[in-house]
Design an enzyme around this catalytic site. Structure first.
Site, PDB file in Angstrom:
ATOM      1  N   GLU A   1      17.406  -1.779  32.367  1.00 48.17           N
ATOM      2  CA  GLU A   1      16.614  -2.144  33.551  1.00 48.17           C
ATOM      3  C   GLU A   1      16.044  -0.894  34.216  1.00 48.17           C
ATOM      4  O   GLU A   1      16.743   0.113  34.360  1.00 48.17           O
ATOM      5  CB  GLU A   1      17.523  -2.898  34.534  1.00 48.17           C
ATOM      6  CG  GLU A   1      16.804  -3.955  35.321  1.00 48.17           C
ATOM      7  CD  GLU A   1      16.270  -5.080  34.436  1.00 48.17           C
ATOM      8  OE1 GLU A   1      15.093  -5.005  34.019  1.00 48.17           O
ATOM      9  OE2 GLU A   1      17.016  -6.028  34.174  1.00 48.17           O
TER      10      GLU A   1
ATOM     11  N   ASP B   1      11.746   0.891  31.295  1.00 51.23           N
ATOM     12  CA  ASP B   1      10.578   0.717  30.403  1.00 51.23           C
ATOM     13  C   ASP B   1       9.481   1.735  30.712  1.00 51.23           C
ATOM     14  O   ASP B   1       8.914   2.352  29.811  1.00 51.23           O
ATOM     15  CB  ASP B   1      10.051  -0.736  30.383  1.00 51.23           C
ATOM     16  CG  ASP B   1       9.632  -1.297  31.726  1.00 51.23           C
ATOM     17  OD1 ASP B   1       9.877  -0.664  32.775  1.00 51.23           O
ATOM     18  OD2 ASP B   1       9.034  -2.407  31.731  1.00 51.23           O
TER      19      ASP B   1
ATOM     20  N   GLY C   1       8.966 -15.383  41.609  1.00 50.25           N
ATOM     21  CA  GLY C   1       9.665 -14.346  42.379  1.00 50.25           C
ATOM     22  C   GLY C   1      11.140 -14.278  42.046  1.00 50.25           C
ATOM     23  O   GLY C   1      11.916 -13.669  42.763  1.00 50.25           O
TER      24      GLY C   1
ATOM     25  N   ASP D   1       7.984  -6.944  30.374  1.00 49.77           N
ATOM     26  CA  ASP D   1       7.809  -8.374  30.648  1.00 49.77           C
ATOM     27  C   ASP D   1       6.761  -8.994  29.728  1.00 49.77           C
ATOM     28  O   ASP D   1       6.988 -10.048  29.121  1.00 49.77           O
ATOM     29  CB  ASP D   1       7.379  -8.593  32.107  1.00 49.77           C
ATOM     30  CG  ASP D   1       8.381  -8.008  33.088  1.00 49.77           C
ATOM     31  OD1 ASP D   1       9.477  -7.612  32.643  1.00 49.77           O
ATOM     32  OD2 ASP D   1       8.064  -7.944  34.293  1.00 49.77           O
TER      33      ASP D   1
HETATM   34  C1  GLA Z   1       9.739  -5.529  36.546  1.00 44.69           C
HETATM   35  C2  GLA Z   1       8.610  -4.855  35.764  1.00 44.69           C
HETATM   36  C3  GLA Z   1       9.102  -4.388  34.390  1.00 44.69           C
HETATM   37  C4  GLA Z   1      10.381  -3.565  34.500  1.00 44.69           C
HETATM   38  C5  GLA Z   1      11.410  -4.295  35.382  1.00 44.69           C
HETATM   39  C6  GLA Z   1      12.628  -3.449  35.624  1.00 44.69           C
HETATM   40  O1  GLA Z   1      10.107  -6.726  35.924  1.00 44.69           O
HETATM   41  O2  GLA Z   1       7.533  -5.727  35.601  1.00 44.69           O
HETATM   42  O3  GLA Z   1       8.086  -3.639  33.746  1.00 44.69           O
HETATM   43  O4  GLA Z   1      10.117  -2.282  34.979  1.00 44.69           O
HETATM   44  O5  GLA Z   1      10.859  -4.668  36.629  1.00 44.69           O
HETATM   45  O6  GLA Z   1      13.318  -3.221  34.444  1.00 44.69           O
END
Ligand code: GLA
Length: 388
Positions: free
Chosen positions: A41, A44, A129, A179
């Site tokens: 987490e 990325d 959200g 994502d």
């Molecule tokens: C959001 C962003 C992702 C990633 C996560 C944290 O979902 O869209 O790109 O950075 O937060 O891991």
């Protein structure tokens, strides 16, 4: 616990919604899932490894080309509609969900694709959200419709990058690639081991029926647009530049431990990223060896790091994760996604799922007077499109 709703039921809803709203049957349907992330987490955008998968929650839509050159959207859930020319210059509007389709169309305009007019009826059961990437699901949905109507396809990773650009430019969130890649490239029953630096992918089977992934949506909703996300990203860039590396993923844990950063906040951020990347790699081994006890420990460490080092959690998520981690049948639980609200993911023993869910629902309600939405999911297929 929320009951599982099969995709086919959602599709029937948009099929009949389309017919009654537009007065003729739709020709195609598309199903675009939300995503989970087992570990990795806030790494990325630092070039690290993530381990996401699509979930069994979808934005679905029925659609059909029209003869008028405009896009007409009918959202059955929110009873909201919109109509615009997808080939005209498209402007982002503050806080509008239309920024997602418009952002996607604008990217197709840039690469010279024509966007045929179409009518579309949508419905979603991806919590908005909830840290489950409903925005990436929406982007992937419209990108897939444009591909289908053009009779040609982008490479899947190019499509994810196009959707990411839409998010950057039209939703104002400088997100990483996790994502959009998860929503587009996921395969059923697999986690996606994605290297966010070189964008290579390995699939990690996740099929043991005794192990479940429980999602607990805190129903506290974050706004990544408010700048905290960008600040974290900037801290990581600063850490990388102080270390003299291109991206934080290029530094080792030892290097970061030994380095004197200009301030302690940047140091904490860097420590989170390099250790989280290491945890991700350890997780892959744990899953191969079916060592769920160790996998759970890594998940718990991830939460602590997100709470104290990266500071993207909140009291509600800390409560839910802490409670889960104290319950029988839970290997490990942590906050998931961007943070500041959204969801917790827990790796659990399947036969304990009902009891865990009931305990979390009632204790969370008692503590915060908020109803959590709890559901189980298996790793699902990325976005798909079919004809009726
Ligand atoms: C959001 C962003 C992702 C990633 C996560 C944290 O979902 O869209 O790109 O950075 O937060 O891991």
């Amino acid at each position: 616990m929320d009951k599982f709703v099969p995709q086919s039921e959602l599709i029937e809803k948009v099929e009949s919604g389309f017919h009654s709203h537009f007065g003729r049957p739709a020709t195609h349907y598309v199903a675009s899932p939300g995503r989970l992330n087992v570990i990795g987490e806030h790494v990325d955008y630092a070039g690290g490894y993530v381990l996401p998968a699509a979930i069994e929650r979808w934005i679905v839509a029925a659609f059909r080309a029209n003869e008028d050159g405009v896009v007409r959207i009918w959202d059955v859930k929110f009873e909201d509609k919109a109509e615009f020319d997808p080939n005209a210059p498209l402007k982002a509007e503050p806080k509008s969900w239309l920024n997602y389709p418009k952002g996607v169309f604008a990217q197709f305009q840039k690469i010279g694709w024509e966007i045929p007019g179409f009518d579309i009826c949508m419905f979603s059961n991806v919590p908005t959200g909830g840290g489950l990437s409903s925005s990436a699901a929406l982007e992937a949905l419209f990108a897939t419709v444009v591909e289908e109507l053009n009779g040609k396809k982008l490479d899947k990773m190019e499509k994810a990058l196009l959707c990411q650009k839409a998010e950057h430019e039209y939703a104002g969130v400088p997100c990483g690639i996790m994502d959009q890649a998860a929503v587009i490239l996921s395969e059923k029953d697999c986690l996606l081991q994605l290297n966010c630096k070189d964008l290579t992918i390995e699939t990690v089977p996740f099929t043991n029926p005794e192990i479940g992934l429980l999602i607990i949506d805190s129903n506290v909703h974050h706004e990544l647009v408010d700048g905290e996300y960008e600040k974290r990203r900037n801290d990581c860039e600063q850490a990388a530049s102080e270390l003299g590396v291109e991206l934080l993923c290029d530094a080792t844990v030892e290097q970061v431990n030994a380095f004197e950063f200009s301030n302690s906040r940047v140091r904490r951020r860097a420590l989170h990223v390099v250790n989280e990347i290491q945890r991700n790699k350890q997780m892959e081994v744990c899953l191969q060896n079916q060592d769920y006890a160790k996998a759970g420990k890594l998940i718990q460490q991830s939460h602590n790091s997100l709470q104290y080092r990266f500071e993207v959690s909140c009291p509600e998520l800390d409560f839910i994760a802490g409670l889960c981690n104290s319950l029988n049948g839970v290997y490990g639980a942590r906050m998931m996604g961007g943070g500041f609200g959204g969801s917790v993911i827990a790796m659990i023993e399947m036969d304990q799922a009902d009891e865990i869910a009931a305990t979390v629902e009632s204790r969370y309600k008692e503590q915060f007077d908020i109803n959590a939405a709890v559901f189980l999911t298996r790793p699902a297929q990325g976005v798909t499109c079919e004809t009726f």
